[in-house]
Design a protein around this motif. Structure first.
Motif, mmCIF file in Angstrom:
data_model
loop_
_atom_site.group_PDB
_atom_site.id
_atom_site.type_symbol
_atom_site.label_atom_id
_atom_site.label_comp_id
_atom_site.label_asym_id
_atom_site.label_seq_id
_atom_site.Cartn_x
_atom_site.Cartn_y
_atom_site.Cartn_z
ATOM 1 N N LEU A 158 0.851 -1.197 0.000
ATOM 2 C CA LEU A 158 0.000 0.000 0.000
ATOM 3 C C LEU A 158 0.882 1.241 0.000
ATOM 4 N N ILE A 159 0.751 2.058 -1.040
ATOM 5 C CA ILE A 159 1.517 3.302 -1.164
ATOM 6 C C ILE A 159 0.536 4.462 -1.088
ATOM 7 N N THR A 160 0.722 5.325 -0.092
ATOM 8 C CA THR A 160 -0.228 6.412 0.159
ATOM 9 C C THR A 160 0.415 7.774 -0.099
ATOM 10 N N PRO A 161 -0.385 8.804 -0.417
ATOM 11 C CA PRO A 161 0.136 10.117 -0.791
ATOM 12 C C PRO A 161 0.216 11.074 0.391
ATOM 13 N N TRP A 162 0.745 12.279 0.112
ATOM 14 C CA TRP A 162 0.945 13.263 1.172
ATOM 15 C C TRP A 162 -0.244 14.187 1.392
ATOM 16 N N ASN A 163 -1.231 14.178 0.501
ATOM 17 C CA ASN A 163 -2.306 15.169 0.647
ATOM 18 C C ASN A 163 -3.325 14.791 1.719
ATOM 19 N N PHE A 164 -3.617 13.494 1.866
ATOM 20 C CA PHE A 164 -4.477 12.992 2.933
ATOM 21 C C PHE A 164 -3.786 11.784 3.564
ATOM 22 N N PRO A 165 -2.729 12.017 4.329
ATOM 23 C CA PRO A 165 -1.910 10.887 4.799
ATOM 24 C C PRO A 165 -2.692 9.864 5.613
ATOM 25 N N PHE A 237 -2.125 1.782 -4.972
ATOM 26 C CA PHE A 237 -1.396 3.049 -5.066
ATOM 27 C C PHE A 237 -2.377 4.189 -5.246
ATOM 28 N N THR A 238 -2.179 5.272 -4.501
ATOM 29 C CA THR A 238 -2.943 6.503 -4.666
ATOM 30 C C THR A 238 -1.968 7.630 -4.953
ATOM 31 N N GLY A 239 -2.159 8.317 -6.062
ATOM 32 C CA GLY A 239 -1.248 9.392 -6.440
ATOM 33 C C GLY A 239 -1.480 9.815 -7.872
ATOM 34 N N SER A 240 -0.437 10.302 -8.505
ATOM 35 C CA SER A 240 -0.568 10.849 -9.853
ATOM 36 C C SER A 240 -0.738 9.744 -10.891
ATOM 37 N N THR A 241 -1.354 10.108 -12.008
ATOM 38 C CA THR A 241 -1.532 9.149 -13.095
ATOM 39 C C THR A 241 -0.184 8.724 -13.665
ATOM 40 N N GLY A 242 0.777 9.632 -13.705
ATOM 41 C CA GLY A 242 2.102 9.284 -14.210
ATOM 42 C C GLY A 242 2.764 8.195 -13.393
ATOM 43 N N VAL A 243 2.735 8.319 -12.074
ATOM 44 C CA VAL A 243 3.320 7.283 -11.218
ATOM 45 C C VAL A 243 2.475 6.014 -11.286
#
Length: 499
Positions: A158-165, A237-243
């Motif tokens: 599980l890879i989570t982003p920085w906007n809603f940690p 994974f939650t994040g950018s479409t590029g990643v």
């Protein structure tokens, strides 16, 4: 800055965290020091884990899955631990909210509200753990019974982003656990504290060792290694479409692991002339400003009926100018800081590009100098054309582009004119319009006469390049399972080879 924000919530020294593997805390080899984006002071020191640490975490998750200490528990047993975790979150709500603010920059009032949602996620998942089921086929003839068994997929990365940690973590973890899977979590490097605090709460609730593991570090090293790891059965994974694309390649080049992806958005909010314009304007202002616009479902494209467009934009400008931007520990603050320096630069560059391409700036459009931190005014552009960068690209900041339409068909076409399909909102008093537009706009979440509403009972996810799969609710549990078909013959076999 008032007395509260001058220091009552700021640590005297940065808090140093260990990382969590196999039910135990492990000291880091190297650290990343995180500064508060609101106050410019160091607040946390987070370990930079190695690939060996990641291998150890995956091995622990694999052992915990294979020995049945979690997957072998009845659903009621898993539910009990999830409910105790919800109680742990309730007891430590203020502590978690504080670290969310310190690392992320969002207002304290917002952080507390998000943790209430996180508590609900664990409570809903606890119920779902007892409802996971398969199916049966009693129509295959008198001598053959068919069954479908729903089984946990295994080890989940599980890879989570920085906007809603913490929010995004808790929209996934309890449902993954409800399915019977084990986890290795890699939070965003700049916002890792609350993911580590959750490890402590889960352990106190009785989660078996190895079921929840946290490795911290940069996405390009630890995140990439987790995506590529051959002993991880599924990656969320939650994040950018590029990643997200790089996760697809990593899966294809390793073990073809299943992927769950929640990616970018360029979300429309459609306002018809018959709507309550003041209600709609308030929702538009909230939709682009919530979490400083650093929100994958933020409403970044306003599509307003031409006959009321100028009136509506005037109401909206008045609303946006009244939004309180400032220190996130001030209870009156509605917008806090931009979370990272690079994102702050990105947003300001998009604002400059919008001006250069000829969009009409109606309000905002600049950084705010508060003497500390990085803050940006809520910004509204009108007379935006589809070819402009601010019209097509995800800005991930408080920047709104306004388009005008004459017919419902034109509004639908503008709404769908994007590679994304994460969320959409519609404002009208006409039920026929509401249903027609709702059914034709391609988005995974849709709100009518409201914005960002709902709870963990309903699934979330996107269409098109906004992602694969669904999180939350029963679908969010089933996402982390696989189905096995079983056939059972009764009576004697009719021999193929004659005796």
């Amino acid at each position: 800055m008032n007395d509260v924000t001058k220091g009552a919530f700021l640590p005297e020294n940065p808090r140093e965290f260990d990382f969590f593997i196999d039910g135990a805390w492990h000291a880091g080899h190297d650290w990343f020091e995180r500064n508060s984006p609101s106050h410019d002071v160091p607040v946390t020191r987070i370990p930079r884990c190695t690939r060996d640490d990641l291998d150890t975490a995956v091995a622990a998750a694999r052992r915990a899955f294979e020995d049945g200490s979690w997957a072998g528990l009845p659903g009621a047993g898993r539910a009990g631990i999830l409910l105790r975790t919800a109680e742990g979150l309730r007891r430590r709500r203020d502590e978690i909210a504080r670290w969310e603010v310190l690392e992320n920059g969002k207002p304290l009032t917002q952080a507390r509200g998000e943790i209430d949602h996180c508590i609900a996620c664990f409570e809903v998942a606890a119920g779902a753990a007892r409802l996971v089921r398969g199916d049966s086929f009693n129509n295959l003839g008198d001598s053959l019974l068919g069954m479908l068994l729903r089984e946990p997929i295994g080890v989940v990365g599980l890879i989570t982003p920085w906007n809603f940690p913490f929010l995004i973590l808790c929209e996934r973890v309890p449902f993954i656990l409800a399915s019977g899977c084990t986890l290795v979590v890699k939070p965003a490097e700049v916002t890792s504290a609350t993911t580590l605090i959750l490890a402590d709460i889960l352990a106190e609730a009785g989660l078996p060792r190895g079921v929840y593991n946290v490795v911290t570090g940069a996405g390009r090293t630890i995140g990439q290694a987790l995506a590529e790891h051959p002993d991880v059965d599924m990656l969320s994974f939650t994040g950018s479409t590029g990643v997200g694309r790089s996760c697809v390649h990593a899966s294809a080049d390793s073990n073809l692991k299943k992927l769950g992806l929640e990616l970018g958005g360029k979300n429309p909010i459609i306002v018809f002339a018959d709507a309550n314009l003041h209600d709609a304007a308030d929702a538009v202002a909230f939709g682009i400003s919530f979490n400083t616009g650093q929100c994958c479902v933020s409403s970044s494209r306003l599509i307003v009926e031409r006959s009321v467009a100028r009136e509506f934009e005037s109401i909206l400008v008045d609303k946006m100018k009244k939004i309180r931007v400032g220190d996130p520990f001030d209870p009156e603050t509605q917008i806090g800081a931009i979370t990272t320096e690079s994102q702050n630069t990105t947003i300001l560059n998009y604002i400059a590009q919008g001006k250069a391409e000829g969009a009409k700036l109606l309000c905002g459009g600049a950084a705010l100098d508060l003497g500390h931190g990085q803050f940006i005014q809520p910004t509204l552009f009108s007379d935006v054309t589809p070819s402009m960068a601010i019209a097509r690209e995800e800005i991930f900041g408080p920047v709104l582009s306004s388009f005008h339409f004459d017919t419902p068909e034109e509004a639908i076409a503008i709404a769908n004119d994007t590679v994304y399909g994460l969320a959409a909102s519609l404002w009208t008093r006409d039920i026929d319009k509401a249903l027609t537009v709702t059914r034709r706009v391609r988005a995974g979440r849709f709100w009518v006469n409201t914005i960002m509403a709902g709870g963990p009972e309903t699934p979330i996810g996107g269409f098109k390049q906004s992602g694969w799969g669904r999180e939350s609710g029963m679908l969010g549990v089933e996402e982390y399972t696989q189905v096995k078909s079983v056939h059972i013959e009764t009576g004697g076999r009719t021999h193929w080879i004659a005796s």
